[in-house]
Design a protein around this motif. Structure first.
Motif, PDB file in Angstrom:
ATOM      1  N   TYR A 181     -31.587  56.437 -12.183  1.00 21.66           N
ATOM      2  CA  TYR A 181     -32.916  57.028 -12.186  1.00 21.66           C
ATOM      3  C   TYR A 181     -32.943  58.208 -13.145  1.00 21.66           C
ATOM      4  O   TYR A 181     -31.905  58.823 -13.440  1.00 21.66           O
ATOM      5  CB  TYR A 181     -33.301  57.495 -10.781  1.00 21.66           C
ATOM      6  CG  TYR A 181     -33.440  56.374  -9.771  1.00 21.66           C
ATOM      7  CD1 TYR A 181     -34.417  55.392  -9.920  1.00 21.66           C
ATOM      8  CD2 TYR A 181     -32.590  56.312  -8.671  1.00 21.66           C
ATOM      9  CE1 TYR A 181     -34.542  54.371  -8.984  1.00 21.66           C
ATOM     10  CE2 TYR A 181     -32.709  55.301  -7.730  1.00 21.66           C
ATOM     11  CZ  TYR A 181     -33.686  54.322  -7.900  1.00 21.66           C
ATOM     12  OH  TYR A 181     -33.798  53.320  -6.986  1.00 21.66           O
ATOM     13  N   LEU A 182     -34.131  58.549 -13.615  1.00 20.14           N
ATOM     14  CA  LEU A 182     -34.273  59.673 -14.532  1.00 20.14           C
ATOM     15  C   LEU A 182     -33.685  60.945 -13.938  1.00 20.14           C
ATOM     16  O   LEU A 182     -33.003  61.711 -14.622  1.00 20.14           O
ATOM     17  CB  LEU A 182     -35.747  59.887 -14.887  1.00 20.14           C
ATOM     18  CG  LEU A 182     -36.061  61.113 -15.760  1.00 20.14           C
ATOM     19  CD1 LEU A 182     -35.335  61.034 -17.100  1.00 20.14           C
ATOM     20  CD2 LEU A 182     -37.577  61.249 -15.970  1.00 20.14           C
ATOM     21  N   GLU A 183     -33.928  61.183 -12.647  1.00 17.12           N
ATOM     22  CA  GLU A 183     -33.417  62.395 -12.006  1.00 17.12           C
ATOM     23  C   GLU A 183     -31.890  62.446 -12.053  1.00 17.12           C
ATOM     24  O   GLU A 183     -31.291  63.510 -12.206  1.00 17.12           O
ATOM     25  CB  GLU A 183     -33.894  62.463 -10.548  1.00 17.12           C
ATOM     26  CG  GLU A 183     -35.396  62.653 -10.375  1.00 17.12           C
ATOM     27  CD  GLU A 183     -36.178  61.357 -10.535  1.00 17.12           C
ATOM     28  OE1 GLU A 183     -35.537  60.288 -10.696  1.00 17.12           O
ATOM     29  OE2 GLU A 183     -37.419  61.415 -10.517  1.00 17.12           O
ATOM     30  N   GLU A 184     -31.256  61.275 -11.938  1.00 21.09           N
ATOM     31  CA  GLU A 184     -29.792  61.214 -11.986  1.00 21.09           C
ATOM     32  C   GLU A 184     -29.276  61.435 -13.405  1.00 21.09           C
ATOM     33  O   GLU A 184     -28.262  62.118 -13.613  1.00 21.09           O
ATOM     34  CB  GLU A 184     -29.327  59.862 -11.444  1.00 21.09           C
ATOM     35  CG  GLU A 184     -29.655  59.665  -9.966  1.00 21.09           C
ATOM     36  CD  GLU A 184     -29.413  58.248  -9.491  1.00 21.09           C
ATOM     37  OE1 GLU A 184     -29.046  58.070  -8.315  1.00 21.09           O
ATOM     38  OE2 GLU A 184     -29.592  57.299 -10.288  1.00 21.09           O
ATOM     39  N   LEU A 186     -30.759  63.226 -15.607  1.00 18.25           N
ATOM     40  CA  LEU A 186     -30.945  64.655 -15.887  1.00 18.25           C
ATOM     41  C   LEU A 186     -29.832  65.498 -15.267  1.00 18.25           C
ATOM     42  O   LEU A 186     -29.449  66.528 -15.828  1.00 18.25           O
ATOM     43  CB  LEU A 186     -32.308  65.114 -15.384  1.00 18.25           C
ATOM     44  CG  LEU A 186     -33.518  64.588 -16.179  1.00 18.25           C
ATOM     45  CD1 LEU A 186     -34.814  64.901 -15.465  1.00 18.25           C
ATOM     46  CD2 LEU A 186     -33.520  65.178 -17.598  1.00 18.25           C
ATOM     47  N   LEU A 187     -29.299  65.064 -14.143  1.00 20.99           N
ATOM     48  CA  LEU A 187     -28.155  65.771 -13.553  1.00 20.99           C
ATOM     49  C   LEU A 187     -26.952  65.722 -14.486  1.00 20.99           C
ATOM     50  O   LEU A 187     -26.236  66.723 -14.663  1.00 20.99           O
ATOM     51  CB  LEU A 187     -27.797  65.171 -12.194  1.00 20.99           C
ATOM     52  CG  LEU A 187     -28.748  65.454 -11.035  1.00 20.99           C
ATOM     53  CD1 LEU A 187     -28.326  64.663  -9.805  1.00 20.99           C
ATOM     54  CD2 LEU A 187     -28.780  66.947 -10.715  1.00 20.99           C
ATOM     55  N   LEU A 188     -26.711  64.548 -15.093  1.00 22.79           N
ATOM     56  CA  LEU A 188     -25.611  64.429 -16.059  1.00 22.79           C
ATOM     57  C   LEU A 188     -25.871  65.300 -17.285  1.00 22.79           C
ATOM     58  O   LEU A 188     -24.965  65.978 -17.780  1.00 22.79           O
ATOM     59  CB  LEU A 188     -25.449  62.964 -16.476  1.00 22.79           C
ATOM     60  CG  LEU A 188     -24.975  61.991 -15.403  1.00 22.79           C
ATOM     61  CD1 LEU A 188     -24.994  60.556 -15.935  1.00 22.79           C
ATOM     62  CD2 LEU A 188     -23.576  62.359 -14.927  1.00 22.79           C
ATOM     63  N   ILE A 189     -27.102  65.282 -17.759  1.00 26.69           N
ATOM     64  CA  ILE A 189     -27.446  66.107 -18.920  1.00 26.69           C
ATOM     65  C   ILE A 189     -27.256  67.586 -18.601  1.00 26.69           C
ATOM     66  O   ILE A 189     -26.739  68.352 -19.433  1.00 26.69           O
ATOM     67  CB  ILE A 189     -28.890  65.821 -19.374  1.00 26.69           C
ATOM     68  CG1 ILE A 189     -28.976  64.409 -19.964  1.00 26.69           C
ATOM     69  CG2 ILE A 189     -29.361  66.859 -20.394  1.00 26.69           C
ATOM     70  CD1 ILE A 189     -30.387  63.955 -20.277  1.00 26.69           C
ATOM     71  N   ASP A 190     -27.666  68.000 -17.405  1.00 26.99           N
ATOM     72  CA  ASP A 190     -27.492  69.403 -17.012  1.00 26.99           C
ATOM     73  C   ASP A 190     -26.017  69.796 -17.049  1.00 26.99           C
ATOM     74  O   ASP A 190     -25.666  70.900 -17.493  1.00 26.99           O
ATOM     75  CB  ASP A 190     -28.050  69.633 -15.599  1.00 26.99           C
ATOM     76  CG  ASP A 190     -29.559  69.610 -15.559  1.00 26.99           C
ATOM     77  OD1 ASP A 190     -30.193  69.770 -16.620  1.00 26.99           O
ATOM     78  OD2 ASP A 190     -30.112  69.411 -14.451  1.00 26.99           O
ATOM     79  N   PHE A 191     -25.150  68.899 -16.567  1.00 25.34           N
ATOM     80  CA  PHE A 191     -23.719  69.202 -16.601  1.00 25.34           C
ATOM     81  C   PHE A 191     -23.232  69.358 -18.030  1.00 25.34           C
ATOM     82  O   PHE A 191     -22.556  70.349 -18.372  1.00 25.34           O
ATOM     83  CB  PHE A 191     -22.905  68.106 -15.910  1.00 25.34           C
ATOM     84  CG  PHE A 191     -21.434  68.217 -16.214  1.00 25.34           C
ATOM     85  CD1 PHE A 191     -20.653  69.174 -15.585  1.00 25.34           C
ATOM     86  CD2 PHE A 191     -20.835  67.407 -17.174  1.00 25.34           C
ATOM     87  CE1 PHE A 191     -19.295  69.308 -15.891  1.00 25.34           C
ATOM     88  CE2 PHE A 191     -19.492  67.531 -17.487  1.00 25.34           C
ATOM     89  CZ  PHE A 191     -18.720  68.482 -16.841  1.00 25.34           C
TER      90      PHE A 191
END
Length: 241
Positions: A181-184, A186-191
């Motif tokens: 999902y997009l939210e998931e 984005l979590l990887l991108i944030d890391f």
């Protein structure tokens, strides 16, 4: 394609260019282009053919001669950053470094991307040894270096963390995580964004294929982006000066 005639097998190849964007510069966000290898027959990357070529020192050398001519022509045409991909298998050959040496007069324009693919024999568990040595040689020629598709292939966090002092850019691609999902994503991108900030390297997010992802990256002040929503690959003749 047969491997018997090097002239004929490489005559089917061409390069396209996908724009690289820096949205901190609203006036002219395109700061460079990644060169993408394609074939006239399929208009996509020739994976099987390329993998066979780079396993041969002789054919790899022939490919690099063709590659050099194409890249030099592009560099003579534009002042934009040009990003080129080097497969780790090619780092075993002196001809790869000889080609880069011939291009070092353009070191300020060239970004050398080391792709995430494994070699033969495999270096998956210890890729940092080959990559560290190779990146040092590339940086001696004053090129900037990037690790492509971090978090995939040989570019695991464990493998690349020891390379960060010698790397200028990491590239994170969403294309390997389409099942999330997009939210998931984005979590990887944030890391990876926080990791790049800590390690003082730039991050480019690839695979920006939707307006939602583009918006969310801008909200995070991640301005270096690449993807089909922003621009599909274009003809070399359309590269800006």
């Amino acid at each position: 394609m047969e491997m018997t005639d090097s002239l004929s097998i490489f005559s089917n190849l061409y390069l396209s260019a996908q724009p690289l964007f820096d949205f901190s510069n609203s006036a002219n966000p395109i700061f460079g282009y990644e060169l993408l290898l394609r074939t006239q027959e399929t208009q996509v990357f020739p994976t099987e053919f390329f993998d066979r070529v780079i396993l041969s020192k002789t054919l790899n050398a022939e490919l690099l001669k063709w590659y050099y001519t194409e890249i030099k022509g592009i560099l003579d045409h534009t002042k934009k950053i040009i990003s080129i991909n080097i497969h780790p298998q090619q780092l075993y050959y002196s001809e790869t470094f000889s080609m880069l040496d011939k291009l070092k007069m353009h070191h300020e324009q060239l970004l050398i991307e080391i792709t995430e693919h494994d070699t033969h024999p495999s270096i998956y568990r210890h890729s940092d040894a080959l990559l560290a040595k190779s990146i040092i040689e590339i940086r001696k020629m004053r090129f900037s270096t990037a690790l492509d598709d971090v978090g995939t292939g040989i570019h695991t966090l464990e493998n690349i963390v020891r390379l960060m002092e010698s790397v200028d850019v990491i590239k994170f691609s969403t294309l390997s995580f389409k099942q999330l999902y997009l939210e998931e994503i984005l979590l990887l991108i944030d890391f990876w964004e926080k990791f790049s900030e800590t390690r003082k390297v730039k991050i480019i997010v690839e695979g920006v294929d939707t307006p939602m992802l583009h918006r969310d990256l801008l909200l995070r002040k991640i301005f270096l982006q690449q993807g089909y929503y922003l621009s599909k690959p274009i003809s070399i003749s359309d590269i800006e000066l």
